[in-house]
Enzyme design. Structure first.
Site, PDB file in Angstrom:
ATOM      1  N   PRO A  37       0.819  -1.216   0.000  1.00 11.96           N
ATOM      2  CA  PRO A  37       0.000   0.000   0.000  1.00 11.96           C
ATOM      3  C   PRO A  37       0.856   1.271   0.000  1.00 11.96           C
ATOM      4  CG  PRO A  37      -0.930  -1.601   1.507  1.00 11.96           C
ATOM      5  CD  PRO A  37       0.352  -2.196   0.990  1.00 11.96           C
ATOM      6  N   SER A  88       6.307   2.808  -6.280  1.00 12.36           N
ATOM      7  CA  SER A  88       7.537   3.232  -6.969  1.00 12.36           C
ATOM      8  C   SER A  88       8.733   3.179  -6.026  1.00 12.36           C
ATOM      9  CB  SER A  88       7.371   4.656  -7.510  1.00 12.36           C
ATOM     10  OG  SER A  88       6.471   4.664  -8.589  1.00 12.36           O
ATOM     11  N   ILE A  96      -1.374  -7.629  -6.713  1.00 13.77           N
ATOM     12  CA  ILE A  96      -0.608  -8.830  -7.045  1.00 13.77           C
ATOM     13  C   ILE A  96      -1.258  -9.595  -8.203  1.00 13.77           C
ATOM     14  CG2 ILE A  96       0.382 -10.983  -6.168  1.00 13.77           C
ATOM     15  CD1 ILE A  96       1.549  -8.231  -5.026  1.00 13.77           C
ATOM     16  N   ARG A 114     -14.232   0.758 -44.480  1.00 15.54           N
ATOM     17  CA  ARG A 114     -15.173   1.839 -44.142  1.00 15.54           C
ATOM     18  C   ARG A 114     -15.112   2.950 -45.193  1.00 15.54           C
ATOM     19  NH1 ARG A 114     -19.637   3.488 -41.230  1.00 15.54           N
ATOM     20  NH2 ARG A 114     -19.423   5.702 -40.743  1.00 15.54           N
ATOM     21  N   ILE A 143     -10.114   6.471 -35.109  1.00 17.05           N
ATOM     22  CA  ILE A 143     -10.305   6.019 -36.500  1.00 17.05           C
ATOM     23  C   ILE A 143     -11.614   5.233 -36.631  1.00 17.05           C
ATOM     24  CG2 ILE A 143      -9.412   4.374 -38.236  1.00 17.05           C
ATOM     25  CD1 ILE A 143      -6.590   5.364 -37.553  1.00 17.05           C
ATOM     26  N   GLY A 156     -17.569   6.080 -33.755  1.00 16.67           N
ATOM     27  CA  GLY A 156     -18.542   5.530 -32.802  1.00 16.67           C
ATOM     28  C   GLY A 156     -18.349   4.034 -32.579  1.00 16.67           C
ATOM     29  N   GLU A 176       5.189  -2.847 -13.211  1.00 18.46           N
ATOM     30  CA  GLU A 176       6.632  -3.168 -13.347  1.00 18.46           C
ATOM     31  C   GLU A 176       7.466  -1.891 -13.514  1.00 18.46           C
ATOM     32  OE1 GLU A 176       7.813  -6.756 -15.128  1.00 18.46           O
ATOM     33  OE2 GLU A 176       5.880  -7.728 -14.751  1.00 18.46           O
TER      34      GLU A 176
HETATM   35  N1  CAA Z   1      19.994  -4.245 -10.423  1.00 20.92           N
HETATM   36  C1  CAA Z   1      20.623  -4.604  -9.283  1.00 20.92           C
HETATM   37  N2  CAA Z   1      20.680  -3.825  -8.194  1.00 20.92           N
HETATM   38  C2  CAA Z   1      20.070  -2.637  -8.248  1.00 20.92           C
HETATM   39  C3  CAA Z   1      19.400  -2.186  -9.407  1.00 20.92           C
HETATM   40  C4  CAA Z   1      19.382  -3.058 -10.526  1.00 20.92           C
HETATM   41  N3  CAA Z   1      18.758  -2.735 -11.663  1.00 20.92           N
HETATM   42  N4  CAA Z   1      18.891  -0.955  -9.156  1.00 20.92           N
HETATM   43  C5  CAA Z   1      19.242  -0.640  -7.896  1.00 20.92           C
HETATM   44  N5  CAA Z   1      19.945  -1.661  -7.346  1.00 20.92           N
HETATM   45  C6  CAA Z   1      20.545  -1.711  -6.018  1.00 20.92           C
HETATM   46  C7  CAA Z   1      21.517  -0.556  -5.854  1.00 20.92           C
HETATM   47  O1  CAA Z   1      22.782  -0.888  -6.362  1.00 20.92           O
HETATM   48  C8  CAA Z   1      21.538  -0.372  -4.367  1.00 20.92           C
HETATM   49  O2  CAA Z   1      22.362  -1.369  -3.791  1.00 20.92           O
HETATM   50  P1  CAA Z   1      23.392  -1.012  -2.613  1.00 20.92           P
HETATM   51  O3  CAA Z   1      22.553  -0.581  -1.451  1.00 20.92           O
HETATM   52  O4  CAA Z   1      24.098  -2.299  -2.385  1.00 20.92           O
HETATM   53  O5  CAA Z   1      24.268   0.089  -3.136  1.00 20.92           O
HETATM   54  C9  CAA Z   1      20.110  -0.695  -3.948  1.00 20.92           C
HETATM   55  O6  CAA Z   1      19.567  -1.511  -5.013  1.00 20.92           O
HETATM   56  C10 CAA Z   1      19.271   0.521  -3.767  1.00 20.92           C
HETATM   57  O7  CAA Z   1      19.323   1.241  -4.982  1.00 20.92           O
HETATM   58  P2  CAA Z   1      18.838   2.735  -5.123  1.00 20.92           P
HETATM   59  O8  CAA Z   1      19.468   3.572  -4.053  1.00 20.92           O
HETATM   60  O9  CAA Z   1      19.044   3.132  -6.540  1.00 20.92           O
HETATM   61  O10 CAA Z   1      17.283   2.591  -4.795  1.00 20.92           O
HETATM   62  P3  CAA Z   1      16.171   3.690  -4.881  1.00 20.92           P
HETATM   63  O11 CAA Z   1      15.300   3.401  -3.730  1.00 20.92           O
HETATM   64  O12 CAA Z   1      16.731   5.057  -5.061  1.00 20.92           O
HETATM   65  O13 CAA Z   1      15.411   3.425  -6.255  1.00 20.92           O
HETATM   66  C11 CAA Z   1      14.167   2.326  -7.947  1.00 20.92           C
HETATM   67  C12 CAA Z   1      15.312   2.277  -6.940  1.00 20.92           C
HETATM   68  C13 CAA Z   1      14.787   2.130  -9.319  1.00 20.92           C
HETATM   69  C14 CAA Z   1      13.327   3.570  -7.946  1.00 20.92           C
HETATM   70  C15 CAA Z   1      13.313   1.105  -7.528  1.00 20.92           C
HETATM   71  O14 CAA Z   1      12.698   1.344  -6.277  1.00 20.92           O
HETATM   72  C16 CAA Z   1      12.254   0.744  -8.549  1.00 20.92           C
HETATM   73  O15 CAA Z   1      12.565   0.096  -9.554  1.00 20.92           O
HETATM   74  N6  CAA Z   1      10.990   1.103  -8.286  1.00 20.92           N
HETATM   75  C17 CAA Z   1       9.885   0.635  -9.098  1.00 20.92           C
HETATM   76  C18 CAA Z   1       9.338  -0.635  -8.517  1.00 20.92           C
HETATM   77  C19 CAA Z   1       8.590  -1.445  -9.510  1.00 20.92           C
HETATM   78  O16 CAA Z   1       8.974  -1.571 -10.670  1.00 20.92           O
HETATM   79  N7  CAA Z   1       7.526  -2.082  -9.033  1.00 20.92           N
HETATM   80  C20 CAA Z   1       6.779  -2.953  -9.858  1.00 20.92           C
HETATM   81  C21 CAA Z   1       6.004  -3.883  -9.006  1.00 20.92           C
HETATM   82  S1  CAA Z   1       5.985  -5.512  -9.596  1.00 20.92           S
HETATM   83  C22 CAA Z   1       4.729  -5.610 -10.727  1.00 20.92           C
HETATM   84  O17 CAA Z   1       4.184  -4.655 -11.186  1.00 20.92           O
HETATM   85  C23 CAA Z   1       4.464  -7.003 -11.156  1.00 20.92           C
HETATM   86  C24 CAA Z   1       3.136  -7.308 -11.663  1.00 20.92           C
HETATM   87  O18 CAA Z   1       2.340  -7.875 -10.979  1.00 20.92           O
HETATM   88  C25 CAA Z   1       2.832  -7.093 -13.107  1.00 20.92           C
END
Ligand code: CAA
Length: 384
Positions: A133, A137, A162, A273, A342, A345, A368
């Site tokens: 909740p 992001s 989920i 059409r 396109i 209606g 994602e």
């Molecule tokens: N690969 C590996 N490690 C990564 C990484 C990557 N792509 N991106 C970040 N990390 C690691 C960093 O290296 C860092 O590690 P350390 O602490 O060891 O240095 C750690 O993760 C934290 O990284 P950040 O400080 O960059 O993290 P942040 O909090 O500033 O931001 C973010 C990261 C990119 C914003 C991330 O939070 C993000 O991707 N948010 C979006 C979440 C998302 O996509 N949710 C989707 C939900 S799932 C879904 O939708 C599935 C479904 O059902 C369809």
């Protein structure tokens, strides 16, 4: 550089196209209307080998490349994205992570049936439980806790949005074990859905992908054996980021398919059409829209295939997967909106499919990782 697909790729694309037209098209409007999960279609995806496309055959998969996965996702999403999102989550967010980081025991027990999509003649799929909740992001702001009890973890908290929430047999759950360590204190646990203490919330009444099975899931004192943790202690956030980088290729391909489906419907409609004494395709106002659609779809396809190719060549694909997702999802939204226009209606009523594709397109800009998060990932990468 060779832009041609191999014979095998073409066969997979054709098989996915046939499945989409024969098995998904009948009833797609009703499933959307009544939010009905496509159980039979997902079972058939398992039989076709599409629920574990990239998984090693040693673990029940098809052992194909990511290009094949993009092609299949595109074709199925032209018709039914409620089916393709289930396939995408199972392939990229669940199977891939388990195969890359799971133990042999975890793979034999869980990956094998997940990759087949079936066990004992019944559906067997997975879900990825990261969002909460108050952690969308900002994924590291996990409030779900996994307290280390020695030989097991005690899991408490609530997950949101989920996909496959009620139909999955296996959940991959991200949870905070040591909040003092921030994102490095998060673990990822394999949790069986029938474990005591799990409550599946009501199905979300969504704008689009209404046939997909989206729920909140709550955990109350759920015992998870230590052997169900994936990777080292504190690997959970890293795991989530790595799996999402691949997942975004799947969602980009889904967006590509939604755009392509709407475009194909427009082409056929515009030729048939008539207005002002000729087909509407002969009017430049419509022709220019079709030309822009075709161009943006082609650009999206190239971005998807490039990200897939990089993944298949063990390169860093996190930036290109974000680029593919943001571009393809914005293309899907634009193309489907123009497709309704396109069709006039007719586009506004369900029988012509484009209004559903427009509603389905919207989620590809959100799940994602929103478009804003993709831009953040791309921005960080180009500025580092
Ligand atoms: N690969 C590996 N490690 C990564 C990484 C990557 N792509 N991106 C970040 N990390 C690691 C960093 O290296 C860092 O590690 P350390 O602490 O060891 O240095 C750690 O993760 C934290 O990284 P950040 O400080 O960059 O993290 P942040 O909090 O500033 O931001 C973010 C990261 C990119 C914003 C991330 O939070 C993000 O991707 N948010 C979006 C979440 C998302 O996509 N949710 C989707 C939900 S799932 C879904 O939708 C599935 C479904 O059902 C369809």
């Amino acid at each position: 550089m060779d832009f041609r697909l191999t014979e095998e790729h073409l066969m997979i694309r054709d098989a996915a196209r046939e499945f989409a037209r024969q098995d998904c098209l009948p009833g797609v409007i009703e499933r959307d209307e009544h939010q009905r999960f496509a159980y039979e279609q997902i079972m058939k995806l398992g039989t076709l080998g599409f629920m574990g496309m990239m998984t090693d055959p040693a673990y029940g998969g098809s052992g194909l490349d990511t290009i094949s996965y993009v092609l299949a996702m595109e074709e199925i999403s032209k018709i039914d994205s409620s089916v393709s999102v289930c396939m995408s989550v199972n392939n990229s967010l669940v199977n891939w992570g388990l195969e890359a980081y799971g133990t042999e025991e975890q793979k034999m027990r869980f990956l094998e049936p997940l990759a087949r999509g079936q066990q004992d003649g019944r559906l067997y799929i997975g879900a990825f439980l990261l969002s909460e909740p108050e952690a969308g992001s900002d994924a590291s702001a996990q409030r779900t806790t996994a307290i280390d009890m020695g030989d097991h973890y005690l899991l408490n908290g609530t997950k949101n949005w989920i996909t496959n929430g009620s139909s999955a047999s296996v959940y991959l759950v991200m949870a905070q074990t040591d909040s003092g360590k921030g994102s490095r204190g998060i673990n990822v646990l394999i949790v069986e859905k029938d474990s005591p203490g799990i409550t599946v919330g009501v199905k979300e009444n969504k704008m689009g992908i209404r046939g997909s099975d989206t729920h909140s899931i709550s955990f109350q004192d759920v015992r998870v054996p230590k052997s169900h943790r994936i990777g080292e202690d504190g690997f959970g956030f890293n795991f989530a980021m790595k799996t999402l980088a691949g997942g975004r290729i799947g969602i980009a391909a889904q967006a590509l398919g939604i755009a392509g489906g709407a475009y194909e419907l427009c082409l056929a409609y515009a030729k048939e059409r008539k207005a002002f004494g000729k087909s509407i395709a002969e009017h430049q106002a419509v022709q220019f829209k079709l030309a822009d659609m075709a161009t943006r779809i082609e650009a999206s396809r190239l971005l998807c295939l490039k990200a897939a190719w990089e993944k298949d060549h063990q390169m860093d694909y996190s930036t290109s997967s974000s680029m593919a997702k943001v571009f393809a999802s914005e293309t899907a939204m634009w193309v489907t909106t123009e497709a309704v226009q396109i069709h006039g209606g007719y586009g506004y009523v369900k029988e012509y499919h484009v209004e559903r594709l427009m509603r389905d397109a919207k989620i590809t800009q959100i799940y994602e990782g929103t478009s804003e998060i993709q831009r953040l990932v791309i921005g960080r990468s180009i500025l580092k």
